[in-house]
Design an enzyme around this catalytic site. Structure first.
Site, PDB file in Angstrom:
ATOM      1  N   GLU A  11       0.784  -1.229   0.000  1.00 25.11           N
ATOM      2  CA  GLU A  11       0.000   0.000   0.000  1.00 25.11           C
ATOM      3  C   GLU A  11       0.823   1.291   0.000  1.00 25.11           C
ATOM      4  O   GLU A  11       0.776   2.076   0.964  1.00 25.11           O
ATOM      5  CB  GLU A  11      -0.955   0.013   1.200  1.00 25.11           C
ATOM      6  CG  GLU A  11      -1.973  -1.095   1.150  1.00 25.11           C
ATOM      7  CD  GLU A  11      -3.095  -0.946   2.179  1.00 25.11           C
ATOM      8  OE1 GLU A  11      -3.044  -0.013   2.995  1.00 25.11           O
ATOM      9  OE2 GLU A  11      -4.022  -1.760   2.143  1.00 25.11           O
TER      10      GLU A  11
ATOM     11  N   GLU B  44      -5.180  -8.593   0.640  1.00 23.62           N
ATOM     12  CA  GLU B  44      -5.772  -8.300   1.952  1.00 23.62           C
ATOM     13  C   GLU B  44      -7.260  -8.066   1.770  1.00 23.62           C
ATOM     14  O   GLU B  44      -7.682  -7.388   0.827  1.00 23.62           O
ATOM     15  CB  GLU B  44      -5.206  -7.009   2.581  1.00 23.62           C
ATOM     16  CG  GLU B  44      -3.877  -7.154   3.232  1.00 23.62           C
ATOM     17  CD  GLU B  44      -3.379  -5.859   3.877  1.00 23.62           C
ATOM     18  OE1 GLU B  44      -4.208  -5.054   4.362  1.00 23.62           O
ATOM     19  OE2 GLU B  44      -2.154  -5.679   3.884  1.00 23.62           O
TER      20      GLU B  44
HETATM   21  C1  BGC Z   1      -2.818  -2.440   5.906  1.00 25.61           C
HETATM   22  C2  BGC Z   1      -2.765  -3.248   7.180  1.00 25.61           C
HETATM   23  C3  BGC Z   1      -3.859  -2.774   8.118  1.00 25.61           C
HETATM   24  C4  BGC Z   1      -5.195  -3.017   7.465  1.00 25.61           C
HETATM   25  C5  BGC Z   1      -6.400  -2.621   8.304  1.00 25.61           C
HETATM   26  C6  BGC Z   1      -4.210  -2.178   5.392  1.00 25.61           C
HETATM   27  O1  BGC Z   1      -4.300  -0.845   4.999  1.00 25.61           O
HETATM   28  O2  BGC Z   1      -2.006  -3.002   4.922  1.00 25.61           O
HETATM   29  O3  BGC Z   1      -1.501  -3.145   7.731  1.00 25.61           O
HETATM   30  O4  BGC Z   1      -3.796  -3.369   9.369  1.00 25.61           O
HETATM   31  O5  BGC Z   1      -5.267  -2.299   6.263  1.00 25.61           O
HETATM   32  O6  BGC Z   1      -6.421  -1.250   8.543  1.00 25.61           O
END
Ligand code: BGC
Length: 441
Positions: free
Chosen positions: A158, A355
């Site tokens: 990110e 993610e």
């Molecule tokens: C990030 C994580 C974070 C997650 C939840 C993403 O933006 O890569 O490190 O914990 O979102 O906020």
């Protein structure tokens, strides 16, 4: 097994299932690494909601075997973790990753390291072009040690958030409030991706990805002022990162704002640097012209946006929200994936969701089950629509240090008691384990 699990569609046999974490959020063991910009940021009162730090976090460096056993019992194919650059800089720092990778391989889990997940060594700053070259040197050091066992790599996590929150708004480390003057941070990270990819290629790696955050941008109305504002936002948060990587060019009007020999850099950024493209998806954003009708228009993900921006973020109504207040909109994930395919066509490498997840309290986390169920269906719908999507990683294996929110938001499939470091699998962990057993082709 819940009823909804029974109805989940079947995924392709070679679809890669995984979970993600990051070094700073779980590792602890600060005595065997150098300081990162996040250590400095958290030490400053007022920067982290509960005043906490990641000095211990989930104590993962000491407990990694227990955590790998949780991964094995969950039944995932792959584990996405990040390598801490400040740890690698310390004598013996890479030994931990060697032990972790060996343990993963022994348990039949594919290691997928990310080289940068925001914990930059103190003394470096992505505002400086030289950081991109330093990143490539660090990538070369890591691949030299782990490249015989690790084949799948992610360069950056990110870069958009690190630019926006870390350098433009100052709510993340290093806490700078440069607004649009933060743009070089984006360029230098992209350049760092390109140079690191060259280092990985030189070591024979043929499986390189990146994890970028993306979400559909919805105009608040069909009013041209709202549509224009939403397009601007889409450029800054989405296309600023995906266009240079996939098309080798910045969206119109951006290249002029970037430092250095931008056209030469764009070649480094885009030429043979990606075998696949990772998307972190959490939510869509509704955007309108500046000064929207509601007072909430200046709030974005708990961040107060300063006045004077050419857009305003509006509340998305009619959907459940997570403990973060983020709307749960699974169909926006299908929209995003199909949108990528339509926008980039043949230029688009295979995709993976690197993610996706949600913050909820509690061990009997039925909301997380509903969230994952909905998003897996959305992923499947994209597959059915012909999107070349190869994998899905849940954020996150376990509750952890949620950046400026400290320990107040829990994203884990596994609950962590931060007093005792006891790990307790939540209902969602068991749901996913059963889903993985049942819904692989
Ligand atoms: C990030 C994580 C974070 C997650 C939840 C993403 O933006 O890569 O490190 O914990 O979102 O906020």
């Amino acid at each position: 097994m819940s009823d909804s699990t029974d109805r989940l569609p079947v995924f392709p046999r070679d679809f890669l299932w995984g979970v993600s974490t990051s070094a700073h959020q779980i590792e602890g063991a600060v005595e065997v690494r150098g300081p990162s910009v996040w250590d400095v940021f958290t030490a400053e009162p007022g920067n982290v909601r509960d005043g906490s730090t990641a000095v211990v976090a989930c104590d993962h460096v000491a407990r990694y075997q227990e955590d790998v056993a949780l991964l094995r019992d969950l039944g995932v194919d792959a584990y996405r973790f990040s390598v801490s650059w400040p740890r690698v800089q310390s004598p013996g720092g890479l030994d931990f990753y060697e032990r972790l990778v060996d343990e993963l391989c022994e348990q039949g889990i594919r290691p997928v390291p990310t080289l940068f997940h925001w914990d930059l060594p103190v003394g470096l700053d992505w505002l400086e072009r030289d950081t991109a070259s330093r990143f490539a040197e660090y990538a070369a050091t890591v691949v030299e040690r782990l490249g015989d066992r690790v084949t799948k790599w992610i360069t950056l996590n990110e870069p958009a958030e690190h630019t926006l929150l870390g350098h433009a708004l100052g709510t993340h480390a290093p806490g700078k409030k440069l607004l649009f003057d933060a743009l070089p941070v984006a360029h230098h990270q992209l350049l760092g991706h390109g140079l690191a990819a060259q280092a990985l290629r030189a070591a024979g790696v043929r499986d390189i990805g990146i994890a970028n955050s993306h979400g559909p941008t919805w105009p608040a109305s069909t009013d041209p002022a709202d549509v224009e504002a939403a397009e601007f936002y889409d450029v800054i948060l989405n296309r600023l990162f995906s266009d240079p990587l996939i098309l080798g060019e910045y969206p119109e009007g951006i290249a002029e704002l970037m430092p250095g020999d931008v056209s030469a850099d764009l070649k480094v950024i885009s030429e043979d640097t990606l075998d696949w493209y990772g998307i972190n998806y959490y939510q869509p954003t509704k955007v309108g012209a500046p000064g929207g009708p509601d007072d909430g228009s200046t709030e974005f993900s708990g961040v107060t946006l300063p006045p004077g921006l050419p857009f305003s973020v509006r509340e998305i109504e009619g959907f459940p929200v997570t403990d973060f207040g983020w709307p749960v909109v699974p169909e926006a994930l299908t929209e995003l994936l199909v949108g990528f395919r339509d926008r980039y066509g043949d230029r688009l490498p295979p995709l993976a969701i690197t993610e996706n997840g949600c913050a909820y309290e509690g061990i009997d986390d039925q909301e997380r089950i509903a969230y994952l169920d909905g998003h897996l269906r959305a992923v499947h719908a994209a597959l059915e629509a012909g999107v070349d999507l190869r994998g899905y990683f849940v954020w996150s294996l376990m509750d952890n240090f949620e950046w400026a929110e400290g320990y107040t938001k829990r994203f884990g499939l596994v609950h962590v008691d931060y007093e005792t470091q006891t790990r307790t699998p939540k209902a969602s962990y068991r749901w996913l384990r059963d889903a993985l057993r049942t819904h692989r082709a």
